[in-house]
Design a protein around this motif. Structure first.
Motif, mmCIF file in Angstrom:
data_model
loop_
_atom_site.group_PDB
_atom_site.id
_atom_site.type_symbol
_atom_site.label_atom_id
_atom_site.label_comp_id
_atom_site.label_asym_id
_atom_site.label_seq_id
_atom_site.Cartn_x
_atom_site.Cartn_y
_atom_site.Cartn_z
ATOM 1 N N PRO A 21 42.538 30.937 43.549
ATOM 2 C CA PRO A 21 41.809 32.120 44.055
ATOM 3 C C PRO A 21 40.555 32.445 43.262
ATOM 4 C CG PRO A 21 43.847 32.774 42.972
ATOM 5 C CD PRO A 21 43.898 31.289 43.115
ATOM 6 N N PHE A 22 40.567 32.177 41.963
ATOM 7 C CA PHE A 22 39.384 32.439 41.146
ATOM 8 C C PHE A 22 38.305 31.377 41.409
ATOM 9 C CE2 PHE A 22 43.188 33.875 38.897
ATOM 10 C CZ PHE A 22 42.933 35.227 38.803
ATOM 11 N N TYR A 23 38.738 30.158 41.672
ATOM 12 C CA TYR A 23 37.789 29.107 42.035
ATOM 13 C C TYR A 23 37.099 29.442 43.357
ATOM 14 C CZ TYR A 23 36.029 24.477 43.289
ATOM 15 O OH TYR A 23 35.232 23.426 43.652
ATOM 16 N N SER A 24 37.871 29.985 44.303
ATOM 17 C CA SER A 24 37.294 30.389 45.584
ATOM 18 C C SER A 24 36.264 31.494 45.399
ATOM 19 C CB SER A 24 38.406 30.847 46.532
ATOM 20 O OG SER A 24 37.885 31.204 47.786
ATOM 21 N N ALA A 25 36.571 32.479 44.557
ATOM 22 C CA ALA A 25 35.614 33.562 44.296
ATOM 23 C C ALA A 25 34.365 33.048 43.589
ATOM 24 C CB ALA A 25 36.288 34.650 43.459
ATOM 25 N N SER A 26 34.535 32.103 42.661
ATOM 26 C CA SER A 26 33.380 31.530 41.970
ATOM 27 C C SER A 26 32.513 30.728 42.921
ATOM 28 C CB SER A 26 33.855 30.636 40.816
ATOM 29 O OG SER A 26 32.771 29.977 40.199
ATOM 30 N N LEU A 27 33.138 30.026 43.855
ATOM 31 C CA LEU A 27 32.385 29.263 44.844
ATOM 32 C C LEU A 27 31.493 30.173 45.676
ATOM 33 C CD1 LEU A 27 31.807 26.627 46.422
ATOM 34 C CD2 LEU A 27 33.836 27.150 47.804
ATOM 35 N N ILE A 28 32.023 31.329 46.065
ATOM 36 C CA ILE A 28 31.237 32.276 46.863
ATOM 37 C C ILE A 28 30.026 32.754 46.073
ATOM 38 C CG2 ILE A 28 31.285 34.532 47.975
ATOM 39 C CD1 ILE A 28 34.217 34.033 48.615
ATOM 40 N N LEU B 31 32.754 39.991 35.506
ATOM 41 C CA LEU B 31 34.183 39.993 35.800
ATOM 42 C C LEU B 31 34.473 40.150 37.291
ATOM 43 C CD1 LEU B 31 35.512 42.184 32.843
ATOM 44 C CD2 LEU B 31 35.362 39.689 32.995
ATOM 45 N N GLU B 32 33.429 40.118 38.112
ATOM 46 C CA GLU B 32 33.634 40.237 39.561
ATOM 47 C C GLU B 32 34.480 39.086 40.100
ATOM 48 O OE1 GLU B 32 33.106 42.172 43.258
ATOM 49 O OE2 GLU B 32 32.688 42.802 41.191
ATOM 50 N N CYS B 33 34.365 37.936 39.461
ATOM 51 C CA CYS B 33 35.147 36.781 39.887
ATOM 52 C C CYS B 33 36.644 37.045 39.745
ATOM 53 C CB CYS B 33 34.740 35.554 39.069
ATOM 54 S SG CYS B 33 35.734 34.084 39.356
ATOM 55 N N ILE B 34 37.040 37.687 38.656
ATOM 56 C CA ILE B 34 38.459 37.994 38.444
ATOM 57 C C ILE B 34 38.940 39.014 39.463
ATOM 58 C CG2 ILE B 34 40.125 38.935 36.802
ATOM 59 C CD1 ILE B 34 38.478 37.811 34.568
ATOM 60 N N ARG B 35 38.127 40.032 39.718
ATOM 61 C CA ARG B 35 38.526 41.060 40.676
ATOM 62 C C ARG B 35 38.652 40.481 42.085
ATOM 63 N NH1 ARG B 35 36.551 44.821 44.224
ATOM 64 N NH2 ARG B 35 34.462 43.891 44.171
ATOM 65 N N GLU B 36 37.710 39.649 42.461
ATOM 66 C CA GLU B 36 37.768 39.039 43.787
ATOM 67 C C GLU B 36 38.944 38.080 43.903
ATOM 68 O OE1 GLU B 36 36.095 39.564 46.526
ATOM 69 O OE2 GLU B 36 34.884 41.147 45.648
ATOM 70 N N GLY B 37 39.231 37.351 42.820
ATOM 71 C CA GLY B 37 40.352 36.422 42.860
ATOM 72 C C GLY B 37 41.681 37.132 43.020
ATOM 73 N N ILE B 38 41.857 38.211 42.259
ATOM 74 C CA ILE B 38 43.100 38.984 42.379
ATOM 75 C C ILE B 38 43.178 39.648 43.753
ATOM 76 C CG2 ILE B 38 44.394 40.930 41.435
ATOM 77 C CD1 ILE B 38 43.233 40.281 38.716
ATOM 78 N N GLY B 39 42.035 40.163 44.243
ATOM 79 C CA GLY B 39 42.020 40.768 45.567
ATOM 80 C C GLY B 39 42.340 39.776 46.660
ATOM 81 N N ARG B 40 41.929 38.525 46.488
ATOM 82 C CA ARG B 40 42.248 37.498 47.484
ATOM 83 C C ARG B 40 43.754 37.238 47.531
ATOM 84 N NH1 ARG B 40 39.280 32.976 49.566
ATOM 85 N NH2 ARG B 40 40.504 32.197 51.334
ATOM 86 N N VAL B 41 44.411 37.345 46.388
ATOM 87 C CA VAL B 41 45.853 37.081 46.339
ATOM 88 C C VAL B 41 46.642 38.215 46.977
ATOM 89 C CG1 VAL B 41 47.821 36.726 44.803
ATOM 90 C CG2 VAL B 41 45.635 35.622 44.301
ATOM 91 N N ILE B 42 46.287 39.461 46.639
ATOM 92 C CA ILE B 42 47.074 40.603 47.125
ATOM 93 C C ILE B 42 46.536 41.158 48.434
ATOM 94 C CG2 ILE B 42 47.747 41.200 44.779
ATOM 95 C CD1 ILE B 42 45.679 43.383 44.746
#
Length: 398
Positions: free
Chosen positions: A195-202, A217-228
């Motif tokens: 999920p963090f790789y997907s956010a970084s790709l965007i 840290l937007e990448c971490i927030r987006e990655g966690i948001g993608r999971v939940i």
């Protein structure tokens, strides 16, 4: 998503990689982790990072308090390669070797993660741009489009998302360190970082024209948001993470296998070549010191190049699946200005492969390949320049 790490890194322990393998002459047998003959080895001896301490392949840093290679228990002290017989000139030469080795490794890391980032950005934008008529298979067209992006959007257009790539590497290394304590399989590591790789790709493909000033840290927030299932709203075409597990893990595992095989093969060839030159006594002291640092860097370079080239079509499919349904707007890689939306409707990995082959042809899997050529040309040039500088410093110190 493929961190640059010393070969043999295995979680909280360290196998030592190529440096623990038996040398060509059989003079340095490998010691297993946790050996009874050395119960404190894993505590007192830090990992042997290439270019940090050792001057030869099979040498290892001695445990704390134990005599090192330069201070034998019996017999007179041997002179250092740089001369001086253990005096001030020898110590200064040894310090120069350590500093130069550290600088060589740092230059390689800088090239892989910073200098090559514009190539990674353009490469990914070309891969996900199904509208593109120009495939940018050669470095000449890539340089032209890079100039257009820099002219219309500024330098930030080619350096966007660099912080998120470091975050993904940190998450991958951390997950690998924990998971490797329970299983040697790398597949779980790629699942955790997915999920963090997907956010970084965007972040790396999103156009700078409509891009907000997001934090690091937007990448971490987006990655966690993608999971939940929270965060920025996505379209109904967004593929669930479960359908992305197989292509992501497949790409990661194949990249790991190909890199490991190529790296060990290149190191074996370089070791035999160096061993033969030592037997013939035709190697100068400067060349002997160069052989201590550069073979592993060359092996890492060859392994990364071969794996990226072989898996480039699979990476194109993977990036298109990750980006679908995220409402991402990318730059027009045909004109160098304007923006384009991503409106693909792939149902999965097989459908994506068939659609690209039918609508864009076989070369559609290699869109942006010219950026890979530029990326590794820069890397090779930096390695050669650092080698010349290091050779000059050694010749002045000998």
């Amino acid at each position: 998503m493929h961190p640059r790490r010393p070969d043999g890194f295995d979680g909280l322990g360290y196998r030592g990689g190529a440096r623990d393998e038996q040398a060509v002459g059989g003079a340095f047998p490998a010691r297993p982790f946790g050996s009874a003959s050395d119960p404190t080895h894993w505590v007192t001896s830090p990992p042997d990072i290439p270019g940090s301490r050792n001057l030869h392949w099979a040498d290892r840093s001695p445990p704390y308090g134990a005599p090192g290679p330069s201070t034998p228990l019996d017999g007179p002290e041997q002179p250092c390669p740089g001369g001086g017989g253990g005096g001030a000139p020898g110590r200064s030469s040894e310090q120069l070797n350590r500093f130069a080795g550290f600088g060589i490794g740092l230059a390689s890391l800088f090239t892989e993660n910073v200098l090559a980032h514009p190539c990674i950005v353009l490469r990914r934008q070309c891969q996900v741009n199904y509208h593109a008529r120009h495939y940018h298979l050669t470095p000449f067209t890539v340089i032209n489009i890079m100039y257009s992006f820099n002219k219309t959007q500024g330098p930030r257009a080619l350096w966007k998302g660099m912080g998120s790539t470091f975050i993904v590497q940190g998450v991958t290394l951390g997950a690998e360190g924990i998971i490797s304590e329970f299983t040697p399989l790398p597949s779980l590591t790629y699942m955790v970082a997915m999920p963090f790789y997907s956010a970084s790709l965007i972040e790396t493909v999103q156009s700078e024209i409509i891009r907000d000033n997001t934090g690091i840290l937007e990448c971490i927030r987006e990655g966690i948001g993608r999971v939940i299932g929270l965060g920025v709203p996505h379209s109904k075409r967004l593929l669930p993470l479960l359908s992305l597990i197989f292509p992501t893990v497949l790409h990661g595992v194949l990249h790991y296998i190909i890199s490991s095989v190529i790296q060990k093969f290149v190191l074996l060839i370089l070791k035999r070549k160096t061993y033969s030159s030592h037997l013939a006594e035709t190697t100068s002291p400067v060349q002997s010191m160069l052989d201590a640092y550069f073979p592993e860097l060359i092996a890492n370079f060859a392994a990364s190049l071969c794996s990226d080239v072989i898996l480039y079509p699979l990476e194109t499919v993977l990036h298109r699946l990750h980006i679908q349904g995220t409402r991402t707007i990318i730059d027009n890689t045909d004109l160098g200005y304007e923006v384009l939306p991503i409106n693909t409707q792939y149902e999965g990995m097989r459908d994506c492969i068939n659609t690209i082959r039918q609508e864009e042809g076989v070369l559609g899997f290699y869109k942006g390949f010219g950026a890979v050529i530029i990326q590794y040309t820069l890397h090779a040039a930096v390695l050669q320049i650092t080698k010349i500088i290091y050779s000059t410093l050694l010749q002045n110190s000998v």
